[in-house]
Design a protein around this motif. Structure first.
Motif, short mmCIF file in Angstrom:
data_model
loop_
_atom_site.label_atom_id
_atom_site.label_comp_id
_atom_site.label_asym_id
_atom_site.label_seq_id
_atom_site.Cartn_x
_atom_site.Cartn_y
_atom_site.Cartn_z
N ALA A 78 0.89 -1.22 -0.02
CA ALA A 78 -0.06 -0.18 0.12
C ALA A 78 0.72 1.22 -0.12
CB ALA A 78 -0.83 -0.03 1.21
N ARG A 79 1.86 1.10 0.68
CA ARG A 79 2.84 2.45 0.67
C ARG A 79 3.50 2.36 -0.41
NH1 ARG A 79 4.17 0.05 6.03
NH2 ARG A 79 3.42 1.64 7.64
N ASP A 80 4.07 1.63 -1.10
CA ASP A 80 4.70 1.64 -2.44
C ASP A 80 3.75 2.03 -3.45
OD1 ASP A 80 6.96 0.43 -1.31
OD2 ASP A 80 6.53 -1.64 -1.93
N LEU A 81 2.50 1.65 -3.39
CA LEU A 81 1.38 2.24 -4.45
C LEU A 81 1.29 3.87 -4.30
CD1 LEU A 81 -0.71 1.81 -6.36
CD2 LEU A 81 -2.47 1.58 -4.65
N ILE A 82 1.29 4.55 -3.14
CA ILE A 82 1.28 5.84 -3.10
C ILE A 82 2.59 6.57 -3.42
CG2 ILE A 82 0.81 7.77 -1.33
CD1 ILE A 82 -1.65 6.40 -2.09
N ARG A 83 3.67 5.88 -2.96
CA ARG A 83 4.95 6.52 -3.50
C ARG A 83 5.26 6.50 -5.06
NH1 ARG A 83 7.29 3.09 1.14
NH2 ARG A 83 7.38 4.46 2.79
N LEU A 85 2.61 7.03 -7.13
CA LEU A 85 1.80 8.02 -7.62
C LEU A 85 2.30 9.56 -7.50
CD1 LEU A 85 -1.68 6.16 -6.51
CD2 LEU A 85 -0.49 6.24 -8.76
N LYS A 86 2.30 10.21 -8.36
CA LYS A 86 2.91 11.60 -8.35
C LYS A 86 1.63 12.48 -7.99
CE LYS A 86 7.01 10.51 -9.57
NZ LYS A 86 8.12 10.49 -8.54
N GLY A 87 1.85 13.24 -7.25
CA GLY A 87 0.85 14.55 -6.92
C GLY A 87 -0.25 14.13 -5.97
N VAL A 88 -0.15 12.99 -5.30
CA VAL A 88 -1.11 12.58 -4.30
C VAL A 88 -0.52 12.89 -2.93
CG1 VAL A 88 -2.18 10.56 -3.19
CG2 VAL A 88 -1.79 10.47 -5.51
N THR A 89 -1.38 13.94 -2.21
CA THR A 89 -0.94 14.47 -1.08
C THR A 89 -1.76 13.57 0.03
OG1 THR A 89 -2.62 16.19 -1.08
CG2 THR A 89 -0.37 16.46 -2.10
N PHE A 90 -1.42 14.10 1.32
CA PHE A 90 -2.20 13.51 2.50
C PHE A 90 -3.65 14.03 2.39
CE2 PHE A 90 -3.70 14.43 6.78
CZ PHE A 90 -3.88 13.21 7.25
N GLY A 91 -4.05 15.37 2.20
CA GLY A 91 -5.18 15.84 1.90
C GLY A 91 -6.09 15.29 1.15
N HIS A 92 -5.42 15.10 -0.27
CA HIS A 92 -6.04 14.51 -1.32
C HIS A 92 -6.64 12.98 -1.13
CE1 HIS A 92 -3.65 17.12 -4.32
NE2 HIS A 92 -4.62 17.86 -3.72
N LEU A 93 -5.67 12.23 -0.31
CA LEU A 93 -6.18 11.07 -0.11
C LEU A 93 -7.12 10.70 0.82
CD1 LEU A 93 -5.41 7.70 -0.05
CD2 LEU A 93 -3.76 8.15 1.76
N MET A 94 -7.08 11.59 1.95
CA MET A 94 -8.03 11.46 2.98
C MET A 94 -9.18 12.05 2.75
SD MET A 94 -6.30 9.94 5.23
CE MET A 94 -7.04 10.06 6.94
N MET A 126 -1.11 4.34 3.75
CA MET A 126 -0.99 5.04 2.56
C MET A 126 -1.02 6.43 2.91
SD MET A 126 -4.01 3.65 -0.01
CE MET A 126 -3.76 2.10 -1.19
N ALA A 127 -1.62 6.82 3.88
CA ALA A 127 -1.45 8.38 4.16
C ALA A 127 -0.06 8.56 4.91
CB ALA A 127 -2.59 8.36 5.83
N GLU A 128 0.58 7.60 5.60
CA GLU A 128 1.92 7.87 6.18
C GLU A 128 3.00 8.17 4.56
OE1 GLU A 128 3.35 5.12 8.81
OE2 GLU A 128 1.30 4.52 9.33
N ALA A 129 2.62 7.45 3.80
CA ALA A 129 3.55 7.35 2.54
C ALA A 129 3.31 8.58 1.83
CB ALA A 129 3.22 6.21 1.54
N ALA A 130 1.96 9.20 1.84
CA ALA A 130 1.70 10.39 1.05
C ALA A 130 2.42 11.42 1.98
CB ALA A 130 0.08 10.60 1.34
N VAL A 131 2.28 11.51 3.16
CA VAL A 131 2.99 12.58 3.82
C VAL A 131 4.88 12.53 3.62
CG1 VAL A 131 3.64 13.51 5.89
CG2 VAL A 131 1.22 12.56 5.87
#
Length: 222
Positions: A78-83, A85-94, A126-131
């Motif tokens: 799940a972390r690798d998936l978010i890493r 993706l370009k432009g995905v932030t914590f705010g967008h995800l949550m 995913m949220a941790e990876a986005a941050v």
């Protein structure tokens, strides 16, 4: 009086921080033995209760499945998936997850996600990876806050979304209670009035998510 020994076992077990399932099992054994049952009779009672309530107990089968998937690396994937993706932030995800949770709950799909199935194995990593993709490694206190926001987002989305679905238990309970008090309402009336509340909850919690995400980004850039 000895039968209440099981209560003491539950209190002591939870206070000591032991595994909840083991504490409950130990409490049940203590209660059975205190009631004069043999160990075999206690096990027989467990089996009988499981067999008679197997459809309810089936929901708990998800726990070992999630545990096995986590052991196989689900959180890392799940972390690798978010890493990736370009432009995905914590705010967008949550905020996206909050919207998804509210909309699906409003359609009655309350079990499509949850703390066990989604938050712990998927959303929180995913949220941790986005941050971390934006600002580097999280300190432990911020990591715990990110996890707390993930859990709270699921709860808020479910709580304020499910009240829009007129066949949910809470709506039917309120209709029945009001009917006993002489107030006649249709479930649709309560569902319709839940919509502004759900919109307000989305706006308020969405703003909290965005503010928290920007604060983390500023702290990382400092």
């Amino acid at each position: 009086m000895l039968i209440l020994l099981g209560v003491a076992v539950v209190v002591a077990g939870f206070a000591a921080g032991f595994n909840p399932l083991l504490v409950v099992m130990a409490s049940a054994f203590a209660t059975g033995l205190a009631a004069g049952l043999s160990p075999v009779e206690v096990l027989s009672a467990f089996g009988k209760a499981f067999n008679e309530n197997r459809y309810v107990s089936a929901a708990w089968l998800i726990l070992p499945v999630i545990g096995m998937l986590e052991r196989a690396g689900l959180q890392e994937r799940a972390r690798d998936l978010i890493r990736g993706l370009k432009g995905v932030t914590f705010g967008h995800l949550m905020v996206g997850y909050l919207l998804f949770r509210q909309l699906t709950s409003a359609l009655g799909l309350t079990s499509i996600a949850g703390q066990t199935q989604t938050v712990r194995p998927l959303l929180a990593p995913m949220a941790e990876a986005a941050v971390e993709s934006d600002g580097g490694e999280l300190v432990d206190s911020d990591r715990q806050r990110v996890k707390a926001f993930a859990a709270a987002t699921d709860n808020i989305g479910l709580f304020f979304g499910e009240d829009i679905f007129m066949a949910i238990g809470s709506i039917l309970l309120m209709v029945g209670f009001l009917d006993q008090s002489g107030v006649r309402l249709e479930p649709l009336d309560l569902s319709r009035w839940a919509i502004p509340t759900a919109i307000a909850a989305f706006a308020i919690h969405g703003a909290r998510i965005l503010i928290f995400g920007r604060r983390l980004a500023r702290r990382a850039g400092a």
